[in-house]
Scaffold this motif. Structure first.
Motif, mmCIF file in Angstrom:
data_model
loop_
_atom_site.group_PDB
_atom_site.id
_atom_site.type_symbol
_atom_site.label_atom_id
_atom_site.label_comp_id
_atom_site.label_asym_id
_atom_site.label_seq_id
_atom_site.Cartn_x
_atom_site.Cartn_y
_atom_site.Cartn_z
ATOM 1 N N ALA A 28 -82.396 66.131 -121.140
ATOM 2 C CA ALA A 28 -83.805 65.735 -121.156
ATOM 3 C C ALA A 28 -82.860 63.532 -121.398
ATOM 4 O O ALA A 28 -84.083 62.949 -120.755
ATOM 5 C CB ALA A 28 -84.387 65.154 -122.490
ATOM 6 N N MET A 86 -89.354 63.888 -116.041
ATOM 7 C CA MET A 86 -89.871 65.754 -116.299
ATOM 8 C C MET A 86 -90.318 65.002 -114.746
ATOM 9 O O MET A 86 -88.583 67.066 -113.778
ATOM 10 C CB MET A 86 -91.628 65.522 -116.194
ATOM 11 C CG MET A 86 -91.803 65.356 -117.808
ATOM 12 S SD MET A 86 -93.595 64.986 -118.198
ATOM 13 C CE MET A 86 -94.071 66.788 -116.990
ATOM 14 N N ARG A 87 -89.448 64.608 -113.581
ATOM 15 C CA ARG A 87 -89.446 64.707 -112.630
ATOM 16 C C ARG A 87 -87.642 65.138 -111.940
ATOM 17 O O ARG A 87 -86.974 66.264 -111.727
ATOM 18 C CB ARG A 87 -89.794 63.282 -111.533
ATOM 19 C CG ARG A 87 -91.228 63.524 -110.987
ATOM 20 C CD ARG A 87 -91.194 62.370 -109.617
ATOM 21 N NE ARG A 87 -90.690 60.728 -110.197
ATOM 22 C CZ ARG A 87 -92.216 60.028 -110.942
ATOM 23 N NH1 ARG A 87 -93.348 60.768 -111.111
ATOM 24 N NH2 ARG A 87 -91.725 58.567 -111.607
ATOM 25 N N SER A 112 -85.831 70.427 -126.480
ATOM 26 C CA SER A 112 -86.128 69.932 -124.989
ATOM 27 C C SER A 112 -85.513 70.149 -123.659
ATOM 28 O O SER A 112 -86.014 70.499 -122.366
ATOM 29 C CB SER A 112 -87.291 68.791 -124.837
ATOM 30 O OG SER A 112 -88.139 68.575 -126.238
ATOM 31 N N LEU A 146 -91.259 67.429 -124.258
ATOM 32 C CA LEU A 146 -90.425 65.957 -124.535
ATOM 33 C C LEU A 146 -91.222 66.049 -125.376
ATOM 34 O O LEU A 146 -90.970 64.784 -125.937
ATOM 35 C CB LEU A 146 -90.679 65.731 -123.153
ATOM 36 C CG LEU A 146 -89.753 66.436 -122.273
ATOM 37 C CD1 LEU A 146 -90.163 65.326 -120.941
ATOM 38 C CD2 LEU A 146 -88.650 66.010 -122.710
ATOM 39 N N LEU A 178 -87.511 68.432 -113.821
ATOM 40 C CA LEU A 178 -87.466 69.658 -112.837
ATOM 41 C C LEU A 178 -86.677 69.919 -111.174
ATOM 42 O O LEU A 178 -87.592 71.089 -110.853
ATOM 43 C CB LEU A 178 -89.278 69.331 -112.167
ATOM 44 C CG LEU A 178 -89.950 69.835 -113.606
ATOM 45 C CD1 LEU A 178 -91.827 69.593 -113.555
ATOM 46 C CD2 LEU A 178 -90.268 70.626 -113.899
ATOM 47 N N LEU A 233 -93.652 71.394 -120.564
ATOM 48 C CA LEU A 233 -92.620 69.875 -120.105
ATOM 49 C C LEU A 233 -93.167 68.945 -120.847
ATOM 50 O O LEU A 233 -92.069 68.634 -121.691
ATOM 51 C CB LEU A 233 -91.639 69.704 -118.998
ATOM 52 C CG LEU A 233 -90.432 69.419 -119.258
ATOM 53 C CD1 LEU A 233 -89.270 69.665 -120.036
ATOM 54 C CD2 LEU A 233 -89.842 69.395 -117.606
ATOM 55 N N GLN A 234 -94.035 68.788 -120.860
ATOM 56 C CA GLN A 234 -94.892 67.067 -121.707
ATOM 57 C C GLN A 234 -95.116 67.153 -121.989
ATOM 58 O O GLN A 234 -94.402 66.409 -123.059
ATOM 59 C CB GLN A 234 -96.055 66.847 -121.087
ATOM 60 C CG GLN A 234 -96.612 65.578 -121.379
ATOM 61 C CD GLN A 234 -97.645 64.800 -120.350
ATOM 62 O OE1 GLN A 234 -98.086 65.198 -119.456
ATOM 63 N NE2 GLN A 234 -97.497 63.460 -120.638
ATOM 64 N N GLN A 289 -93.134 59.908 -117.523
ATOM 65 C CA GLN A 289 -93.033 61.434 -115.437
ATOM 66 C C GLN A 289 -91.578 61.331 -115.230
ATOM 67 O O GLN A 289 -91.325 62.302 -114.523
ATOM 68 C CB GLN A 289 -93.919 60.634 -114.917
ATOM 69 C CG GLN A 289 -95.381 60.721 -116.162
ATOM 70 C CD GLN A 289 -95.772 61.761 -115.441
ATOM 71 O OE1 GLN A 289 -95.792 62.997 -114.635
ATOM 72 N NE2 GLN A 289 -96.079 62.488 -116.838
ATOM 73 N N GLY A 313 -94.039 72.616 -115.488
ATOM 74 C CA GLY A 313 -94.294 71.127 -115.456
ATOM 75 C C GLY A 313 -95.913 71.125 -115.924
ATOM 76 O O GLY A 313 -95.035 69.676 -116.989
#
Length: 460
Positions: free
Chosen positions: A182, A199-200, A263, A250, A203, A246-247, A196, A243
């Motif tokens: 992370a 996350m991008r 995470s 995290l 992924l 993951l939020q 965000q 997607g």
């Protein structure tokens, strides 16, 4: 009335913990993961990801279904504990003041010879657990609720050894693996923009990793939290699932667990080849004691539902995997772990053995090792253990297989019943003189299995 001779085990965990221990006290077992709820006002240290993938929903209460599975674990994992002390949480109490959990456990363990049966104690909260200063608990997985108790193995170390990230950095032979961290601190997860961006970034590698490959969440078990990417369509589907999830993953990063990488996830090459489940025991001095080498059974979703063993093949398999077994034992010993452990090993086209999963705990196929004498003395050279939901009660199941239970071809290693939803969950061990006879008896057992009709989950 069911007539059954007591089951005699070749050895037990009580015996294995005595090897190389120089007279030290054997641990107390706490084989009921997530048996107590941690204080909801405190941050969670030990985060587990295997509940995140939910592609199907049942008409039955999912919490009730999971509760049965967890209660059954304590029975199956404790089946070959021997005279060790097992601590278990109570469930709701019946009219006579006995916990249904307690009744089922005692019935399961009453099948075993008295001098090989575990010593059970039931508690209502972690505060009820009192241990002597030199005694630690051995657990399936570390949990926050019993963190204040002395542990046989440091909980942080144990958590790391159970993680997919930990295996990737272990130095053991594994398939090519990419670790995706992370790279966020506890304060960062409160910042929507940083969240965000992370996350991008996490992924993005999924778009270009060569198919076929696996996506594995850091803490997954029994195939849950493991995604096989076999096509472009599956790649897109898994990226969409991650997607969404993951939020949440995290958001679980905090001050007390950031060093444990809760995470993270990994991308791992698929290596075609024969896969076996190797189970062993690692002594306090690092000696590897071979237990069993099995084939695993998975359902249509890739979730573990059991394993199968061929007893005549065990000596050959022991020699075949002797080297990798000792490598794993040396690694675990260096990290301070001792106790039961399992590893999933694939042998590639190059003839090399690769560790694709490391289960640093007692595993579902462990009982098949100590039951070798029980089955082979009856001319049953093959055996399997399966876990399933059943529509019948234990009483009705035992009536249906009265003869097989009496002659030792079928053993109930765990049984949990929830009358509210009309389902049971059982761990059943079956022996057969050959594979054909084993499959026939297993088909009869599975004919009694069932679960309320599942419907697709469109949440993704």
């Amino acid at each position: 009335m069911l007539v059954q001779a007591p089951i005699s085990l070749d050895y037990t965990l009580y015996d294995l913990y005595a090897v190389d221990n120089d007279g030290s006290t054997r641990p107390v077992l706490f084989y009921y993961p997530f048996g107590f709820k941690a204080d909801e006002g405190l941050p969670v240290k030990f985060v587990y990801n295997f509940g995140l993938e939910t592609e199907m929903k049942s008409t039955a209460d999912p919490n009730a279904l999971m509760e049965m599975v967890v209660r059954g674990l304590a029975q199956r994992y404790g089946f070959f504990a021997g005279n060790l002390h097992i601590i278990l949480p109570t469930s709701t109490f019946g009219e006579k003041g006995e916990s249904p959990n307690q009744v089922e456990l005692e019935k399961t363990f009453s099948q075993i010879k008295h001098d090989q049966s575990p010593n059970l104690s039931f508690v209502t909260s972690p505060d009820d657990i009192i241990l002597s200063p030199e005694t630690g608990v051995a657990v399936v997985v570390p949990t926050d609720s019993i963190l204040k108790l002395p542990h046989a193995v440091d909980p942080d170390t144990h958590y790391e050894l159970l993680s997919k990230r930990g295996l990737a950095f272990s130095g053991l032979p594994t398939p090519p693996t990419v670790v995706i961290d992370a790279e966020l601190g506890p304060d960062d997860v409160q910042d929507p923009q940083r969240l965000q961006q992370a996350m991008r970034r996490m992924l993005e590698p999924l778009d270009t990793y060569q198919i076929p490959f696996f996506v594995k969440l850091n803490q997954s078990v029994s195939g849950k939290g493991v995604f096989a990417v076999t096509s472009e369509a599956r790649r897109a589907q898994i990226k969409k699932i991650l997607g969404v999830q993951l939020q949440e993953m995290l958001g679980q990063i905090n001050q007390i667990n950031t060093h444990l990488y809760p995470s993270s996830f990994i991308l791992q090459d698929y290596i075609p080849g024969e896969v076996v489940a190797l189970s062993m025991f690692v002594t306090q001095k690092g000696q590897a004691i071979f237990n069993a080498c099995c084939r695993q059974r998975f359902d249509s979703k890739g979730y573990w539902i059991g394993g199968q063993i061929s007893y005549p093949d065990q000596e050959t398999l022991k020699r075949k995997y002797f080297g990798i077994m000792n490598q794993i034992a040396e690694f675990l010993h260096q990290r301070g772990y001792y106790g039961p452990a399992g590893a999933d090993i694939v042998t590639g086209d190059d003839g090399k053995h690769y560790t694709i999963d490391l289960n640093v705990r007692v595993t579902g196929t462990h009982p098949l090792g100590p039951l070798a004498g029980h089955f082979t003395q009856r001319g049953l050279t093959n055996a399997t253990i399966i876990t399933e939901y059943f529509t019948c009660s234990r009483y009705d199941f035992e009536r249906a297989f009265k003869a097989e239970i009496a002659d030792g071809a079928l053993i109930i290693c765990s049984w949990v019943r929830d009358e509210a939803i009309g389902l049971s969950h059982g761990g059943i061990t079956i022996g057969g003189a050959d594979n054909e006879k084993l499959e026939k008896l297993m088909a009869r057992v599975l004919a009694l299995s069932g679960i309320p009709e599942a419907v697709p989950d469109d949440s993704y």
